[in-house]
Write a protein that holds these residues in place. Structure first.
Motif, mmCIF file in Angstrom:
data_model
loop_
_atom_site.group_PDB
_atom_site.id
_atom_site.type_symbol
_atom_site.label_atom_id
_atom_site.label_comp_id
_atom_site.label_asym_id
_atom_site.label_seq_id
_atom_site.Cartn_x
_atom_site.Cartn_y
_atom_site.Cartn_z
ATOM 1 N N UNK A 140 25.489 48.414 52.998
ATOM 2 C CA UNK A 140 25.798 47.838 51.661
ATOM 3 C C UNK A 140 25.597 48.866 50.677
ATOM 4 N N UNK A 141 24.552 49.612 50.539
ATOM 5 C CA UNK A 141 24.450 50.551 49.578
ATOM 6 C C UNK A 141 25.235 51.570 49.590
ATOM 7 N N UNK A 142 26.107 52.324 50.550
ATOM 8 C CA UNK A 142 27.068 52.977 50.391
ATOM 9 C C UNK A 142 28.442 52.711 50.209
ATOM 10 N N UNK A 143 28.507 51.192 49.814
ATOM 11 C CA UNK A 143 29.668 50.883 49.286
ATOM 12 C C UNK A 143 30.137 51.587 47.836
ATOM 13 N N UNK A 144 31.248 52.049 47.741
ATOM 14 C CA UNK A 144 31.581 53.052 46.989
ATOM 15 C C UNK A 144 31.826 52.166 45.643
ATOM 16 N N UNK A 145 32.244 50.945 45.792
ATOM 17 C CA UNK A 145 32.359 50.061 44.493
ATOM 18 C C UNK A 145 30.983 49.947 43.590
ATOM 19 N N UNK A 146 30.108 50.104 44.283
ATOM 20 C CA UNK A 146 28.604 50.037 43.728
ATOM 21 C C UNK A 146 27.987 51.103 43.079
ATOM 22 N N UNK A 147 28.634 52.210 43.224
ATOM 23 C CA UNK A 147 28.458 53.568 42.562
ATOM 24 C C UNK A 147 27.050 54.002 42.482
ATOM 25 N N UNK A 148 26.324 53.609 43.716
ATOM 26 C CA UNK A 148 24.892 54.143 43.918
ATOM 27 C C UNK A 148 24.877 55.231 44.811
ATOM 28 N N UNK A 149 23.781 55.954 44.495
ATOM 29 C CA UNK A 149 23.421 57.090 45.527
ATOM 30 C C UNK A 149 22.129 56.606 46.439
ATOM 31 N N UNK A 150 22.518 55.976 47.713
ATOM 32 C CA UNK A 150 21.650 55.212 48.317
ATOM 33 C C UNK A 150 20.521 55.959 48.806
ATOM 34 N N UNK A 151 20.437 57.198 49.107
ATOM 35 C CA UNK A 151 18.885 57.623 49.462
ATOM 36 C C UNK A 151 18.448 58.131 48.308
ATOM 37 N N UNK A 152 18.816 58.440 47.030
ATOM 38 C CA UNK A 152 18.063 58.434 45.909
ATOM 39 C C UNK A 152 17.533 57.078 45.471
#
Length: 155
Positions: free
Chosen positions: A92-104
């Motif tokens: 879910x962290x990779x979902x583009x709509x959330x605008x997250x950088x998962x690894x960061x």
């Protein structure tokens, strides 16, 4: 393998970034190993997709990207045992709509506490890969600030 992971979890406590990523092919036993570690240490594994997804689903669509980081931090505080947090199903962290950088995001959590997470992609040529090139969620990361724990075989 559990003994090796358990020892590594203790060893990373002194590092600045205390992030261990379980990496391996689908079906190789990453989630099972994390569950064994949780059981051995009397902890729960946080299923990020389920618990963060449930929290975000209660919000209006346009609020989700703004609240995702805060919600994950609150959930991490609930699931952590002492200074250790175990994470699975982080797609879910990779979902583009959330605008997250998962690894960061994982690395930032790993400054305050030890984090062991199942990486849903692969380790290829010394790089962490999520999805395939051309896919909208494709990510390619270096290994700085984390410890990859490779799992080669099932069991």
């Amino acid at each position: 393998m559990l003994t090796r992971l358990d020892r590594l979890v203790d060893e990373i406590a002194a590092l600045h970034s205390k992030l261990i990523l379980l990496v391996g092919r689908p079906g190789c036993g990453k989630s099972a190993l994390l569950a064994e570690l949780a059981n051995q240490r009397g902890m729960k594994v946080m299923n990020v997709g389920a618990v963060l997804g449930k929290r975000l689903a209660a919000l209006p669509q346009r609020q989700r990207a703004l609240q995702a980081n805060v919600a994950l931090r609150e959930l991490a505080d609930e699931y952590a045992s002492g200074d250790l947090l175990l994470l699975d199903n982080i797609e879910l962290l990779f979902d583009q709509s959330l605008k997250l950088d998962p690894l960061d995001l994982l690395k930032r959590h790993a400054h305050a506490r030890r984090v062991v997470a199942v990486w849903p992609g692969e380790l290829r040529d010394g790089r962490l890969i999520y999805a395939e090139m051309g896919h909208p969620e494709y990510q390619d990361y270096g290994l700085d600030g984390l410890v990859p724990f490779e799992i080669e075989t099932v069991g």
